[in-house]
Design a protein around this motif. Structure first.
Motif, mmCIF file in Angstrom:
data_model
loop_
_atom_site.group_PDB
_atom_site.id
_atom_site.type_symbol
_atom_site.label_atom_id
_atom_site.label_comp_id
_atom_site.label_asym_id
_atom_site.label_seq_id
_atom_site.Cartn_x
_atom_site.Cartn_y
_atom_site.Cartn_z
ATOM 1 N N VAL A 12 32.636 -39.229 -50.241
ATOM 2 C CA VAL A 12 31.407 -39.294 -51.022
ATOM 3 C C VAL A 12 30.907 -40.729 -51.027
ATOM 4 C CG1 VAL A 12 30.373 -38.932 -53.284
ATOM 5 C CG2 VAL A 12 32.199 -37.414 -52.493
ATOM 6 N N GLY A 13 29.605 -40.921 -50.789
ATOM 7 C CA GLY A 13 28.993 -42.244 -50.853
ATOM 8 C C GLY A 13 29.537 -43.170 -49.784
ATOM 9 N N THR A 14 29.536 -44.477 -50.081
ATOM 10 C CA THR A 14 30.002 -45.445 -49.098
ATOM 11 C C THR A 14 31.509 -45.468 -48.991
ATOM 12 O OG1 THR A 14 29.994 -47.199 -50.747
ATOM 13 C CG2 THR A 14 27.996 -46.916 -49.420
ATOM 14 N N VAL A 92 42.361 -47.749 -52.063
ATOM 15 C CA VAL A 92 40.973 -47.898 -51.634
ATOM 16 C C VAL A 92 40.920 -48.753 -50.371
ATOM 17 C CG1 VAL A 92 38.672 -48.743 -52.240
ATOM 18 C CG2 VAL A 92 40.137 -47.725 -54.011
ATOM 19 N N LEU A 93 40.276 -48.225 -49.346
ATOM 20 C CA LEU A 93 40.000 -48.966 -48.110
ATOM 21 C C LEU A 93 38.524 -49.319 -48.107
ATOM 22 C CD1 LEU A 93 40.857 -49.758 -45.086
ATOM 23 C CD2 LEU A 93 39.769 -47.576 -44.485
ATOM 24 N N ARG A 94 38.209 -50.600 -47.829
ATOM 25 C CA ARG A 94 36.799 -50.969 -47.743
ATOM 26 C C ARG A 94 36.591 -52.063 -46.707
ATOM 27 N NH1 ARG A 94 37.815 -52.107 -53.248
ATOM 28 N NH2 ARG A 94 38.503 -54.237 -53.583
ATOM 29 N N CYS A 95 35.417 -52.010 -46.100
ATOM 30 C CA CYS A 95 34.987 -53.019 -45.145
ATOM 31 C C CYS A 95 34.476 -54.228 -45.928
ATOM 32 C CB CYS A 95 33.898 -52.447 -44.253
ATOM 33 S SG CYS A 95 33.217 -53.627 -43.078
ATOM 34 N N LEU A 96 34.898 -55.427 -45.523
ATOM 35 C CA LEU A 96 34.546 -56.633 -46.260
ATOM 36 C C LEU A 96 33.386 -57.405 -45.650
ATOM 37 C CD1 LEU A 96 38.112 -58.058 -47.027
ATOM 38 C CD2 LEU A 96 36.670 -56.647 -48.501
ATOM 39 N N ASP A 97 32.960 -57.065 -44.449
ATOM 40 C CA ASP A 97 31.943 -57.858 -43.756
ATOM 41 C C ASP A 97 30.545 -57.302 -43.961
ATOM 42 O OD1 ASP A 97 33.859 -59.571 -42.887
ATOM 43 O OD2 ASP A 97 33.978 -58.784 -40.853
ATOM 44 N N GLN A 98 29.584 -58.194 -43.999
ATOM 45 C CA GLN A 98 28.179 -57.833 -44.153
ATOM 46 C C GLN A 98 27.559 -57.507 -42.789
ATOM 47 O OE1 GLN A 98 26.584 -57.721 -47.158
ATOM 48 N NE2 GLN A 98 28.439 -58.356 -48.250
ATOM 49 N N ASP A 99 26.523 -56.663 -42.827
ATOM 50 C CA ASP A 99 25.705 -56.387 -41.633
ATOM 51 C C ASP A 99 26.518 -55.896 -40.451
ATOM 52 O OD1 ASP A 99 23.421 -57.240 -43.066
ATOM 53 O OD2 ASP A 99 23.875 -59.322 -42.545
ATOM 54 N N VAL A 100 27.458 -54.983 -40.703
ATOM 55 C CA VAL A 100 28.235 -54.379 -39.617
ATOM 56 C C VAL A 100 28.224 -52.869 -39.781
ATOM 57 C CG1 VAL A 100 29.755 -56.371 -39.290
ATOM 58 C CG2 VAL A 100 30.423 -54.559 -40.889
ATOM 59 N N ASP A 101 28.396 -52.178 -38.671
ATOM 60 C CA ASP A 101 28.635 -50.735 -38.659
ATOM 61 C C ASP A 101 29.858 -50.500 -37.802
ATOM 62 O OD1 ASP A 101 26.459 -49.691 -40.247
ATOM 63 O OD2 ASP A 101 25.128 -50.267 -38.612
ATOM 64 N N ASP A 136 39.782 -35.122 -35.279
ATOM 65 C CA ASP A 136 39.020 -36.057 -34.457
ATOM 66 C C ASP A 136 37.805 -36.617 -35.177
ATOM 67 O OD1 ASP A 136 40.741 -35.748 -32.278
ATOM 68 O OD2 ASP A 136 39.632 -34.001 -31.535
ATOM 69 N N ASP A 137 37.573 -36.201 -36.409
ATOM 70 C CA ASP A 137 36.403 -36.660 -37.157
ATOM 71 C C ASP A 137 36.403 -38.176 -37.287
ATOM 72 O OD1 ASP A 137 36.193 -33.970 -37.480
ATOM 73 O OD2 ASP A 137 36.636 -33.959 -39.619
ATOM 74 N N THR A 138 35.204 -38.752 -37.255
ATOM 75 C CA THR A 138 35.048 -40.185 -37.488
ATOM 76 C C THR A 138 33.973 -40.410 -38.541
ATOM 77 O OG1 THR A 138 33.417 -40.419 -35.715
ATOM 78 C CG2 THR A 138 35.752 -40.779 -35.131
ATOM 79 N N LYS A 139 33.923 -41.624 -39.036
ATOM 80 C CA LYS A 139 32.941 -41.999 -40.045
ATOM 81 C C LYS A 139 32.468 -43.421 -39.744
ATOM 82 C CE LYS A 139 32.571 -42.763 -45.056
ATOM 83 N NZ LYS A 139 33.296 -42.681 -46.340
ATOM 84 N N GLY A 144 31.440 -52.645 -47.634
ATOM 85 C CA GLY A 144 31.853 -51.892 -48.811
ATOM 86 C C GLY A 144 32.254 -50.463 -48.526
ATOM 87 N N GLY A 145 32.011 -49.989 -47.317
ATOM 88 C CA GLY A 145 32.327 -48.611 -46.970
ATOM 89 C C GLY A 145 33.794 -48.422 -46.638
ATOM 90 N N GLY A 146 34.249 -47.202 -46.746
ATOM 91 C CA GLY A 146 35.639 -46.887 -46.434
ATOM 92 C C GLY A 146 36.052 -45.572 -47.053
ATOM 93 N N TYR A 147 37.240 -45.529 -47.626
ATOM 94 C CA TYR A 147 37.764 -44.317 -48.243
ATOM 95 C C TYR A 147 38.460 -44.669 -49.551
ATOM 96 C CZ TYR A 147 37.301 -42.010 -43.647
ATOM 97 O OH TYR A 147 36.828 -41.493 -42.465
ATOM 98 N N THR A 148 38.564 -43.672 -50.395
ATOM 99 C CA THR A 148 39.405 -43.750 -51.585
ATOM 100 C C THR A 148 40.341 -42.542 -51.591
ATOM 101 O OG1 THR A 148 37.741 -44.906 -52.894
ATOM 102 C CG2 THR A 148 39.453 -43.767 -54.117
#
Length: 199
Positions: A12-14, A92-101, A136-139, A144-148
Motif C-alpha cells: 500500500v502506498g510508497t 521497514v525497507l525504504r529507499c533513501l535516495d532522491q529522484d530515483v526509480d 516474479d513480481d516486481t515493484k 521513501g518507497g519500499g515495504y513494511t
C-alpha cells in the motif's frame, strides 16, 4: 489467495504494508518450544522436510544500509531487537535516495534465519522435499518507497510468508539469535537485521 495462508499480503502506498495472517491463539504462559541458546544446527525430525536454501551472498546481509550496483541506498529498520515468542516483528525497507526509480523484487523475497554453529539457517522449509520458488513480481520504488512487514513470531505466521508453496517451521522457534533478510534488491544485494527471541 486465502487470507489464512499468508502472512505477507499487500503493498500500500510508497511502502508496502504486509498484513499478518494465520495467527493462532496460544495458551497463557506458552513460550518458544524450540532449541535454546547456541546450537550446532537446526534439525527436523520430518524426513520430508527440506530447509530453504540461502539465496543471497552473506556479505551485507546484516547491514542496516545497503547499496545497489547503481549506488542507490536502501535502509532496513527494525522495531526493537529483543522479541518474545508471540510478539510482532515489524520491519521497514525504504529507499533513501532522491529522484530515483528502482525496481525491486516482491515482498516475499525474505529469509527468516537462526544463527547456529553451522552458520545462518532458515527456520522454514517445504513439507514435501520440494525446492521453493518465489514470485516474479516486481515493484518500482522511489525515495521513501519500499515495504513494511509485520510478522507474528509464532510458527504458523512465520511459515505463511511464501505464497507459492506450503512451508513449515521445523524445529519450533526457540530462544536465540535470528535475523530477517530481504534479498530482492538489484544485483542480488541483500539487507538484513538481527533480533533476539528472548523467551
Amino acid at each position: 489467495m486465502e487470507l489464512s495462508r499468508r502472512a505477507l499480503l499487500s503493498s500500500v502506498g510508497t511502502a508496502g504494508t504486509v498484513a499478518v495472517a494465520g495467527c493462532l491463539d496460544f495458551a497463557a504462559g506458552e513460550g518458544p518450544q524450540g532449541p535454546s541458546g547456541e546450537i550446532d544446527e537446526l534439525r527436523c525430525s520430518d524426513d520430508s522436510f527440506r530447509r530453504l536454501d540461502q539465496r543471497f551472498p552473506e556479505e551485507g546481509a546484516t547491514y542496516v544500509t545497503a547499496y545497489t550496483p547503481d549506488e542507490v541506498r536502501f535502509e532496513l529498520a527494525l522495531q526493537g531487537a529483543e522479541k518474545t515468542y508471540g510478539s510482532d516483528l515489524r520491519v521497514v525497507l525504504r529507499c533513501l535516495d532522491q529522484d530515483v526509480d528502482v525496481e525491486i523484487a516482491s515482498d516475499e523475497h525474505i529469509a527468516i534465519q537462526r544463527r547456529t554453529a553451522a552458520g545462518w539457517q532458515d527456520v522454514r522449509g517445504t513439507t514435501d522435499g520440494s525446492e521453493a520458488t518465489y514470485p516474479d513480481d516486481t515493484k518500482t520504488v522511489g525515495s521513501g518507497g519500499g515495504y513494511t512487514w509485520s510478522l507474528t513470531l509464532r510458527e504458523e505466521p512465520v511459515a505463511d510468508t511464501l505464497s507459492t508453496v506450503d512451508l513449515e517451521v521445523c524445529p519450533a522457534l526457540g530462544v536465540g539469535t535470528h535475523r530477517f533478510v530481504y534479498w530482492g534488491l538489484p544485483g542480488d544485494v541483500a539487507i538484513g537485521r538481527q533480533f533476539e527471541i528472548i523467551g
